[in-house]
Design an enzyme around this catalytic site. Structure first.
Site: not given
Ligand SMILES: *Cc1c(COP(=O)(O)O)cnc(C)c1O
Length: 381
Positions: A183
């Protein structure tokens, strides 16, 4: 040839390293003052009254659904075209994810398709701001208000993105963010729920720590012996202070990261305009994306298939990724037997190009040059 170009690379420096060491030396390792400071920084940044840190966005989504009273027998409308955690979080509370189609141009859930999916069992819509492009919140807010539904935002990718100039996760929102390394900013693993509802925030704080009635900080600061209580079944979804120490430093970098990501994304869009068959991302007028990823769509007549193009790029040291996955075609959800034609086409025709704040213009030019070359690749390959 020059070095390989990765799909992404987190921006971390000495400040993050020093902050972790300082947290370690302090002797307070989990959910303490650093978590509280990181929560304050995120709440202030997005414009929410409260931010509640969790161990990931997935656990944040689970907690938000659970605390909102969603459970067995309930349906939650969600896009299939998302990371699978969006749908899974609905399963964790025993509810049923009902997949609805996306808009062909934004790849975000379509309010019209969502409206058609409403049944007497529908309790909530879990909207996803996919790869940091805000969904049509005006459409979803009025739809949810009309039908008495909860609107929950999966903002995993969307920190710093804005809708009509208002940052995602601010006023009126119940939103969950991710700090996974893929992210825009990262704590290794980590998540955050933002809300302006005081009661809900208090309940989320209890539930993420076994529903324990006293916080560790509270007990530590007291000069009396305090005995905690457990009025309901909670979870251990705590973030550590080591992670929060990184997060505090990452928040200081966020605006700079966004400037760089937007600059590179706009540069991609200008440079790719000259390549037939490669469509840059569509940005609706209400949206300010953060470009967590840069997705292009291959037009029907493009000379290479999406997977062959990824292979072609990889041979030139460039890591691309398939576009956003579909959940309904995975074994975990195939039993639902859903067909989502717009979702399937959008997912199959799109790919993500490398984009990260330390990417140089020369590296970006190599990606563009490789895409230009790919037109002749059918004969070469
Ligand atoms: C990355 C992501 C998640 C999960 O995030 P984590 O912190 O890895 O649990 C959930 N929804 C979307 C749309 C994502 O891109």
């Amino acid at each position: 040839m020059d070095g390989a170009i990765p799909i992404t690379r987190p921006l971390l420096g000495e400040e993050e390293c020093d902050a972790v060491v300082e947290a370690l030396r302090s002797g307070w390792l989990t959910q303490g003052n650093r978590v509280a400071a990181f929560e304050r920084a995120v709440a202030d940044y997005v414009g929410a009254r409260h931010a509640i840190a969790c161990s990931s966005c997935t656990t944040a989504l689970h907690l938000a659904l659970h605390a909102s009273g969603i459970g067995p027998g309930d349906e939650v409308i969600v896009p299939s075209m998302s990371f699978i955690a969006s749908a899974n979080s609905i399963r964790y509370v025993g509810a049923t994810p009902v997949f609805a189609d996306v808009e062909a141009r934004t790849f975000n859930l379509d309010p019209v398709a969502a409206a058609e999916a409403i049944t007497p069992r529908t309790r909530a819509i879990l909207v996803v701001h996919q790869i940091g492009l805000p969904a049509d919140l005006d459409g979803f807010r009025s739809l949810c208000a009309r039908h008495g539904l909860l609107l929950l935002e999966d903002a995993a990718c969307a920190i710093g993105a804005a809708h009509h100039g208002q940052r995602i996760g601010g006023e009126r929102a119940l939103a969950c963010f991710s700090f996974h390394p893929r992210k825009v900013i990262t704590t290794g693993e980590g998540g955050m729920i933002t809300t302006c509802d005081d009661g809900l925030a208090a309940r989320l704080r209890l539930l993420r720590q076994h529903a324990m009635s006293l916080s560790d900080q509270h007990r530590h600061a007291s000069d009396k012996v305090l005995i905690e209580e457990y009025p309901e079944v909670g979870f251990n979804y705590r973030m550590t202070d080591l992670q929060a120490a990184v997060g505090i430093e990452q928040m200081k970098r966020l605006d700079g990261i966004l400037v760089r990501r937007r600059h590179l994304a706009e540069r991609y869009t200008r440079r790719l305009a000259g390549i037939p068959g490669i469509e840059p991302p569509f940005v609706p007028e209400y949206a300010t994306p953060n470009y967590q990823s840069y997705a292009v769509r291959l037009a029907d007549g493009f000379p290479l298939s999406r997977n062959d193009l990824m292979e072609f790029l990889l041979r030139r040291g460039i890591a691309a990724r398939r576009g956003i996955m579909t959940s309904h075609r995975e074994l975990a959800y195939q039993h639902q037997g859903r067909r989502l034609p717009i979702t399937e086409r959008a997912s199959d025709q799109s790919l993500l190009l490398p984009l990260y704040p330390t990417m140089t213009e020369a590296e970006q030019d190599r990606v563009v040059a490789a895409l230009e070359e790919s037109h002749a690749a059918r004969r070469v390959a």
